[in-house]
Each structure stands twice: as structure tokens, then as C-alpha cells.
Design a protein around this motif. Sequence first.
Motif, PDB file in Angstrom:
ATOM      1  N   LEU A 169       0.807  -1.225   0.000  1.00  0.00           N
ATOM      2  CA  LEU A 169       0.000   0.000   0.000  1.00  0.00           C
ATOM      3  C   LEU A 169       0.842   1.278   0.000  1.00  0.00           C
ATOM      4  O   LEU A 169       0.287   2.367  -0.147  1.00  0.00           O
ATOM      5  N   ARG A 170       2.127   1.162   0.137  1.00  0.00           N
ATOM      6  CA  ARG A 170       2.973   2.353   0.295  1.00  0.00           C
ATOM      7  C   ARG A 170       3.032   3.219  -0.960  1.00  0.00           C
ATOM      8  O   ARG A 170       3.253   4.422  -0.859  1.00  0.00           O
ATOM      9  N   ASP A 171       2.822   2.623  -2.126  1.00  0.00           N
ATOM     10  CA  ASP A 171       2.837   3.403  -3.369  1.00  0.00           C
ATOM     11  C   ASP A 171       1.435   3.821  -3.811  1.00  0.00           C
ATOM     12  O   ASP A 171       1.292   4.528  -4.805  1.00  0.00           O
ATOM     13  N   ARG A 172       0.440   3.426  -3.082  1.00  0.00           N
ATOM     14  CA  ARG A 172      -0.944   3.721  -3.465  1.00  0.00           C
ATOM     15  C   ARG A 172      -1.389   5.055  -2.866  1.00  0.00           C
ATOM     16  O   ARG A 172      -1.264   5.287  -1.681  1.00  0.00           O
ATOM     17  N   LYS A 173      -1.934   5.914  -3.728  1.00  0.00           N
ATOM     18  CA  LYS A 173      -2.476   7.194  -3.267  1.00  0.00           C
ATOM     19  C   LYS A 173      -3.854   6.946  -2.657  1.00  0.00           C
ATOM     20  O   LYS A 173      -4.659   6.221  -3.245  1.00  0.00           O
ATOM     21  N   PRO A 174      -4.145   7.558  -1.513  1.00  0.00           N
ATOM     22  CA  PRO A 174      -5.457   7.369  -0.917  1.00  0.00           C
ATOM     23  C   PRO A 174      -6.579   8.043  -1.712  1.00  0.00           C
ATOM     24  O   PRO A 174      -7.743   7.676  -1.600  1.00  0.00           O
ATOM     25  N   ALA A 175      -6.217   9.018  -2.527  1.00  0.00           N
ATOM     26  CA  ALA A 175      -7.148   9.719  -3.416  1.00  0.00           C
ATOM     27  C   ALA A 175      -6.307  10.333  -4.530  1.00  0.00           C
ATOM     28  O   ALA A 175      -5.098  10.541  -4.352  1.00  0.00           O
ATOM     29  N   PRO A 176      -6.907  10.633  -5.674  1.00  0.00           N
ATOM     30  CA  PRO A 176      -6.120  11.168  -6.795  1.00  0.00           C
ATOM     31  C   PRO A 176      -5.328  12.435  -6.448  1.00  0.00           C
ATOM     32  O   PRO A 176      -4.243  12.647  -6.973  1.00  0.00           O
ATOM     33  N   ASP A 177      -5.862  13.257  -5.563  1.00  0.00           N
ATOM     34  CA  ASP A 177      -5.188  14.511  -5.224  1.00  0.00           C
ATOM     35  C   ASP A 177      -4.367  14.415  -3.928  1.00  0.00           C
ATOM     36  O   ASP A 177      -4.013  15.421  -3.333  1.00  0.00           O
ATOM     37  N   ARG A 178      -4.072  13.204  -3.494  1.00  0.00           N
ATOM     38  CA  ARG A 178      -3.292  12.970  -2.257  1.00  0.00           C
ATOM     39  C   ARG A 178      -1.999  12.245  -2.587  1.00  0.00           C
ATOM     40  O   ARG A 178      -1.889  11.556  -3.598  1.00  0.00           O
ATOM     41  N   TRP A 179      -1.010  12.385  -1.705  1.00  0.00           N
ATOM     42  CA  TRP A 179       0.273  11.716  -1.890  1.00  0.00           C
ATOM     43  C   TRP A 179       0.241  10.328  -1.282  1.00  0.00           C
ATOM     44  O   TRP A 179      -0.404  10.098  -0.249  1.00  0.00           O
ATOM     45  N   SER A 180       0.982   9.432  -1.892  1.00  0.00           N
ATOM     46  CA  SER A 180       1.163   8.099  -1.314  1.00  0.00           C
ATOM     47  C   SER A 180       2.174   8.200  -0.169  1.00  0.00           C
ATOM     48  O   SER A 180       2.879   9.205  -0.028  1.00  0.00           O
ATOM     49  N   VAL A 181       2.263   7.151   0.614  1.00  0.00           N
ATOM     50  CA  VAL A 181       3.259   7.103   1.693  1.00  0.00           C
ATOM     51  C   VAL A 181       4.659   7.262   1.105  1.00  0.00           C
ATOM     52  O   VAL A 181       5.489   8.025   1.621  1.00  0.00           O
ATOM     53  N   ALA A 182       4.934   6.585   0.009  1.00  0.00           N
ATOM     54  CA  ALA A 182       6.254   6.672  -0.627  1.00  0.00           C
ATOM     55  C   ALA A 182       6.563   8.100  -1.081  1.00  0.00           C
ATOM     56  O   ALA A 182       7.697   8.568  -0.940  1.00  0.00           O
TER      57      ALA A 182
END
Length: 98
Positions: free
Chosen positions: A40-53
Motif C-alpha cells: 500500500l505504500r505506493d498507493r495514493k489514498p485519493a487522486p489529489d493525495r500523496w502516497s506514503v512513498a
Amino acid sequence: MLNTAEQTPQLHPRIEELIEFLGVHRRGVYEAVAAVPASLRDRKPAPDRWSVAEVVEHLTIVEQRVAALLTMRVTAARASGVGPDPETSSVVESYPNP
């Protein structure tokens, strides 16, 4: 033979305090990232949000730039004749508590 403490120049107490402070908070970030499943670290929680990475990458860039700026400022201050800081009181204690 010299031991490590004799080979390494002693840091100013305030610098040592800041390094420890940053280390504690860096470990907190590391633990928070480690708690996120790797998938999940490369997955953005929403299109306008940053991923953990992306957040970690941003923190790395900011840290490197701040370190470079501090190095540049200290070098310039020493070149202009600024001497050692005689103050040894805590700087961390002056930070507001969240």
C-alpha cells in the motif's frame, strides 16, 4: 590507539541535542511507514493525495535541502569570523508542545 570518541570532534551540546531530537522523530516516521503494508505504500489514498512513498521522498528532499542550507550558512558564518556559540542551554525545550 585512539578510541572513536578521541577521533571524532566533539559536537556542541545544542547540536547533539538536535541530532537526538531528530533521531527520535525520524524513528517515529520509520515506524509509521513500517506499519503500512508494503503493497500500500505506493498507493495514493485519493487522486489529489500523496502516497506514503511520495511523502517519504518529499521528507528526504526537504531534509537534504535543509542540511545543505545549514552547512552553507555555518560555513559563511565561520568565514566571516563568527566564533563558537558559548550558549549551551536546551533549544528543544523552547519548542512548543503540540
